[in-house]
Design a protein around this motif. Structure first.
Motif, PDB file in Angstrom:
ATOM      1  N   PHE A 320       0.810  -1.214   0.000  1.00 21.72           N
ATOM      2  CA  PHE A 320       0.000   0.000   0.000  1.00 21.72           C
ATOM      3  C   PHE A 320       0.849   1.271   0.000  1.00 21.72           C
ATOM      4  CE2 PHE A 320      -2.885  -3.251   1.450  1.00 21.72           C
ATOM      5  CZ  PHE A 320      -4.112  -2.868   0.937  1.00 21.72           C
ATOM      6  N   GLY A 321       2.146   1.122   0.014  1.00 21.95           N
ATOM      7  CA  GLY A 321       3.009   2.295   0.004  1.00 21.95           C
ATOM      8  C   GLY A 321       3.152   2.924   1.372  1.00 21.95           C
ATOM      9  N   GLU A 322       3.852   4.036   1.419  1.00 25.56           N
ATOM     10  CA  GLU A 322       4.140   4.699   2.686  1.00 25.56           C
ATOM     11  C   GLU A 322       2.921   5.442   3.230  1.00 25.56           C
ATOM     12  OE1 GLU A 322       7.437   7.269   2.325  1.00 25.56           O
ATOM     13  OE2 GLU A 322       8.896   5.672   1.914  1.00 25.56           O
ATOM     14  N   ASN A 323       2.836   5.495   4.560  1.00 26.06           N
ATOM     15  CA  ASN A 323       1.823   6.338   5.190  1.00 26.06           C
ATOM     16  C   ASN A 323       2.215   7.806   5.043  1.00 26.06           C
ATOM     17  OD1 ASN A 323       0.301   4.156   6.019  1.00 26.06           O
ATOM     18  ND2 ASN A 323       1.291   4.023   8.020  1.00 26.06           N
ATOM     19  N   LEU A 324       1.215   8.650   4.920  1.00 29.27           N
ATOM     20  CA  LEU A 324       1.455  10.069   4.671  1.00 29.27           C
ATOM     21  C   LEU A 324       0.887  10.976   5.756  1.00 29.27           C
ATOM     22  CD1 LEU A 324       0.432  10.009   0.888  1.00 29.27           C
ATOM     23  CD2 LEU A 324       2.754   9.823   1.820  1.00 29.27           C
ATOM     24  N   VAL A 325      -0.093  10.477   6.520  1.00 27.27           N
ATOM     25  CA  VAL A 325      -0.850  11.333   7.442  1.00 27.27           C
ATOM     26  C   VAL A 325      -0.956  10.680   8.814  1.00 27.27           C
ATOM     27  CG1 VAL A 325      -3.095  12.413   7.875  1.00 27.27           C
ATOM     28  CG2 VAL A 325      -2.201  12.281   5.528  1.00 27.27           C
ATOM     29  N   THR A 326      -0.801  11.482   9.850  1.00 27.98           N
ATOM     30  CA  THR A 326      -1.094  11.036  11.217  1.00 27.98           C
ATOM     31  C   THR A 326      -2.460  11.532  11.673  1.00 27.98           C
ATOM     32  OG1 THR A 326       1.228  10.950  11.869  1.00 27.98           O
ATOM     33  CG2 THR A 326      -0.385  11.164  13.638  1.00 27.98           C
ATOM     34  N   ARG A 327      -2.768  12.798  11.393  1.00 31.22           N
ATOM     35  CA  ARG A 327      -4.007  13.398  11.869  1.00 31.22           C
ATOM     36  C   ARG A 327      -4.424  14.533  10.953  1.00 31.22           C
ATOM     37  NH1 ARG A 327      -4.975  12.795  17.191  1.00 31.22           N
ATOM     38  NH2 ARG A 327      -4.036  10.788  16.752  1.00 31.22           N
ATOM     39  N   ALA A 328      -5.722  14.752  10.817  1.00 26.79           N
ATOM     40  CA  ALA A 328      -6.254  15.895  10.068  1.00 26.79           C
ATOM     41  C   ALA A 328      -7.303  16.587  10.925  1.00 26.79           C
ATOM     42  CB  ALA A 328      -6.846  15.451   8.734  1.00 26.79           C
ATOM     43  N   GLU A 329      -7.381  17.914  10.851  1.00 27.93           N
ATOM     44  CA  GLU A 329      -8.273  18.673  11.717  1.00 27.93           C
ATOM     45  C   GLU A 329      -8.623  20.010  11.064  1.00 27.93           C
ATOM     46  OE1 GLU A 329     -10.577  19.109  13.660  1.00 27.93           O
ATOM     47  OE2 GLU A 329      -9.755  18.667  15.642  1.00 27.93           O
ATOM     48  N   TRP A 330      -9.815  20.522  11.399  1.00 27.06           N
ATOM     49  CA  TRP A 330     -10.211  21.853  10.961  1.00 27.06           C
ATOM     50  C   TRP A 330      -9.588  22.907  11.874  1.00 27.06           C
ATOM     51  CZ3 TRP A 330     -12.804  22.154   6.495  1.00 27.06           C
ATOM     52  CH2 TRP A 330     -13.584  21.068   6.086  1.00 27.06           C
ATOM     53  N   SER A 331      -9.332  24.071  11.326  1.00 29.33           N
ATOM     54  CA  SER A 331      -9.014  25.219  12.173  1.00 29.33           C
ATOM     55  C   SER A 331     -10.282  25.641  12.898  1.00 29.33           C
ATOM     56  CB  SER A 331      -8.479  26.377  11.316  1.00 29.33           C
ATOM     57  OG  SER A 331      -9.452  26.780  10.365  1.00 29.33           O
ATOM     58  N   ASP A 332     -10.148  26.436  13.943  1.00 30.94           N
ATOM     59  CA  ASP A 332     -11.311  26.810  14.745  1.00 30.94           C
ATOM     60  C   ASP A 332     -12.372  27.540  13.931  1.00 30.94           C
ATOM     61  OD1 ASP A 332     -10.295  25.628  16.994  1.00 30.94           O
ATOM     62  OD2 ASP A 332      -9.429  27.469  17.808  1.00 30.94           O
ATOM     63  N   ASP A 333     -11.964  28.340  12.949  1.00 31.28           N
ATOM     64  CA  ASP A 333     -12.940  29.066  12.136  1.00 31.28           C
ATOM     65  C   ASP A 333     -13.420  28.252  10.939  1.00 31.28           C
ATOM     66  OD1 ASP A 333     -10.780  29.114  10.423  1.00 31.28           O
ATOM     67  OD2 ASP A 333     -10.440  31.271  10.564  1.00 31.28           O
ATOM     68  N   GLY A 334     -12.875  27.046  10.730  1.00 33.36           N
ATOM     69  CA  GLY A 334     -13.327  26.177   9.653  1.00 33.36           C
ATOM     70  C   GLY A 334     -12.825  26.564   8.275  1.00 33.36           C
ATOM     71  N   ARG A 335     -11.923  27.533   8.189  1.00 27.75           N
ATOM     72  CA  ARG A 335     -11.426  27.963   6.876  1.00 27.75           C
ATOM     73  C   ARG A 335     -10.245  27.141   6.404  1.00 27.75           C
ATOM     74  NH1 ARG A 335     -10.104  34.095   7.325  1.00 27.75           N
ATOM     75  NH2 ARG A 335      -9.588  33.730   5.120  1.00 27.75           N
ATOM     76  N   MET A 336      -9.568  26.480   7.316  1.00 24.85           N
ATOM     77  CA  MET A 336      -8.360  25.741   6.972  1.00 24.85           C
ATOM     78  C   MET A 336      -8.467  24.293   7.440  1.00 24.85           C
ATOM     79  SD  MET A 336      -6.450  28.189   5.667  1.00 24.85           S
ATOM     80  CE  MET A 336      -6.336  29.984   5.719  1.00 24.85           C
ATOM     81  N   VAL A 337      -7.695  23.419   6.773  1.00 25.72           N
ATOM     82  CA  VAL A 337      -7.503  22.046   7.225  1.00 25.72           C
ATOM     83  C   VAL A 337      -6.035  21.890   7.604  1.00 25.72           C
ATOM     84  CG1 VAL A 337      -7.560  19.605   6.613  1.00 25.72           C
ATOM     85  CG2 VAL A 337      -9.356  21.131   5.779  1.00 25.72           C
ATOM     86  N   LEU A 338      -5.793  21.388   8.793  1.00 30.70           N
ATOM     87  CA  LEU A 338      -4.431  21.165   9.274  1.00 30.70           C
ATOM     88  C   LEU A 338      -4.135  19.675   9.196  1.00 30.70           C
ATOM     89  CD1 LEU A 338      -5.605  23.791  10.696  1.00 30.70           C
ATOM     90  CD2 LEU A 338      -3.824  23.455  12.401  1.00 30.70           C
ATOM     91  N   ILE A 339      -3.017  19.321   8.586  1.00 32.30           N
ATOM     92  CA  ILE A 339      -2.652  17.916   8.406  1.00 32.30           C
ATOM     93  C   ILE A 339      -1.280  17.674   9.009  1.00 32.30           C
ATOM     94  CG2 ILE A 339      -2.234  16.070   6.746  1.00 32.30           C
ATOM     95  CD1 ILE A 339      -4.109  17.495   4.807  1.00 32.30           C
ATOM     96  N   LEU A 340      -1.228  16.787   9.972  1.00 30.86           N
ATOM     97  CA  LEU A 340       0.034  16.384  10.594  1.00 30.86           C
ATOM     98  C   LEU A 340       0.607  15.212   9.820  1.00 30.86           C
ATOM     99  CD1 LEU A 340       1.984  16.697  13.061  1.00 30.86           C
ATOM    100  CD2 LEU A 340       0.568  15.009  14.230  1.00 30.86           C
ATOM    101  N   ASP A 341       1.860  15.324   9.377  1.00 29.98           N
ATOM    102  CA  ASP A 341       2.438  14.287   8.529  1.00 29.98           C
ATOM    103  C   ASP A 341       2.723  13.019   9.323  1.00 29.98           C
ATOM    104  OD1 ASP A 341       4.744  15.009   9.956  1.00 29.98           O
ATOM    105  OD2 ASP A 341       6.024  14.545   8.244  1.00 29.98           O
ATOM    106  N   ASP A 342       3.054  11.944   8.609  1.00 27.63           N
ATOM    107  CA  ASP A 342       3.229  10.635   9.253  1.00 27.63           C
ATOM    108  C   ASP A 342       4.395  10.616  10.229  1.00 27.63           C
ATOM    109  OD1 ASP A 342       2.628   7.700   9.419  1.00 27.63           O
ATOM    110  OD2 ASP A 342       4.661   7.565   8.607  1.00 27.63           O
ATOM    111  N   LYS A 343       5.397  11.442  10.005  1.00 24.73           N
ATOM    112  CA  LYS A 343       6.564  11.474  10.882  1.00 24.73           C
ATOM    113  C   LYS A 343       6.340  12.371  12.095  1.00 24.73           C
ATOM    114  CE  LYS A 343       8.701   8.956   7.836  1.00 24.73           C
ATOM    115  NZ  LYS A 343       8.893   7.502   8.080  1.00 24.73           N
TER     116      LYS A 343
END
Length: 354
Positions: A320-343
């Motif tokens: 399946f290849g390498e993992n890329l993401v640990t966690r994803a979350e909205w910013s408090d105002d909902g305008r942005m998506v924050l993505i924490l990488d696998d490392k």
């Protein structure tokens, strides 16, 4: 690192389940603005606790001490919920949740998202048909429940589900999900062949369910399925470090099946959209239509490879290849998506333009 507040399938932030520890626990309460200590509260055999949103009340349960195979533990079948004043440390009232006829599972306790209501199921010690749901107003001076109701034909599971606005509560009644108005106990809707929703969206118009390895968006109250999405769920068989000997005297390592990746859901602050992500993908969906609005992380292609088992037998497996993401979350105002990488070393920030 752990910046996602709500993840997994079930929406809930109703308290902390503390396991089966036995003995006295001292809980210290501090004022977040002045950093001064308010009080300390001592609880025996603590199994669950919840601090009210305004910080004025602490709810706790204490399970009776039990012993199994020489190991002491605190039973989850507590008889009361204790409500403490966090300024004085005094016990304000006790909510009766168990007796010789009924008991409640404290691991199922969950306060409504607005912090005002505690709804839970009393399990009958004699018959499931007698199970009841009790609803308490946390800020009511009375120790009596606001009301009690019995679902028809019965309550199938002791977990309840709240709408994000705290106006509705859902019950599993065996084959159907029934929805009640929290303020009055009046039955509002019923959806056939579903349990308690995993998420609620669009002012309680859409419920999200995990069913048969799919995510289903269902219209409330018609029960019409609006869309379905595949659930990514992958397991691996791994050696666990223990060994056994077969009938020919060969030593073999025992194995366990381990979940290595699965789909998580993160609702938008407006409850109009949601993120669905795994370790290899992040997508943004419209909760009303199920449309894929943006694919922020695309999974790598799955390839088939060969490996020789014991250097002799060729075995095919999917890579399946390498993992890329640990966690994803909205910013408090909902305008942005924050993505924490696998490392867990960097966070990427994506503008959604919803």
């Amino acid at each position: 690192e752990d910046f996602a507040r709500h993840y997994g399938y079930r929406y809930g932030d109703g308290g902390e389940i503390l396991g089966n520890s036995v003995g006295e626990v001292e809980i210290s309460v501090w004022d977040a603005e002045t950093l001064e200590k308010r009080t300390s509260i001592t609880v025996s055999n603590l199994t669950w606790r919840y601090l009210s949103l305004d910080g004025e009340k602490l709810l706790t349960t204490s399970g009776p001490k039990r012993n199994m195979l020489g190991v002491n533990y605190a039973s989850e079948k507590a008889s009361t919920i204790d409500v403490w004043n966090t300024r004085t440390g005094k016990l304000e009232k006790q909510l009766a949740i168990g007796d010789e006829t009924f008991f409640t599972r404290t691991r199922k306790l969950m306060v409504s998202p607005d912090g005002k209501t505690l709804a839970f199921v009393l399990k009958s010690r004699k018959s499931d048909a007698d199970d009841q749901m009790l609803v308490w107003d946390i800020y009511d001076a009375s120790a009596a429940p606001k009301y009690t109701l019995k679902a028809n034909p019965r309550i199938g599971d002791s977990a309840v589900g709240y709408s994000p606005d705290g106006k509705l509560v859902a019950l599993d009644t065996g084959k159907n999900a029934q929805f009640y108005e929290i303020s009055t106990g009046a039955k509002k809707f019923e959806i056939a062949d579903f349990e308690v929703p995993d998420f609620w969206f669009a002012e309680n118009k859409v419920a999200l369910f995990n069913k048969d390895e799919k995510i289903l968006g269902v219209e409330i109250p018609s029960g019409k399925t609006l869309y379905e999405k595949e659930v990514f769920y992958r397991t691996e068989t791994r050696g666990n470090g223990t060994y056994m000997t077969d009938d020919k005297g060969n030593m073999m390592e025992n194995t366990d099946t381990v979940v290595v990746d699965y789909t998580r859901i993160v609702p938008h602050p407006s409850n109009r959209f949601f993120i669905a992500y795994s370790n290899q993908s992040v997508r943004v969906y419209d909760a009303l239509t199920g449309d894929n609005l943006r694919s922020l992380v695309i999974p790598p292609p799955v390839t088939t490879k060969k490996i020789k088992l014991i250097k002799i037998i060729p075995v095919k497996y999917k890579d399946f290849g390498e993992n890329l993401v640990t966690r994803a979350e909205w910013s408090d105002d909902g305008r942005m998506v924050l993505i924490l990488d696998d490392k867990k070393k960097s966070i990427s920030i994506w503008e959604t333009k919803l």
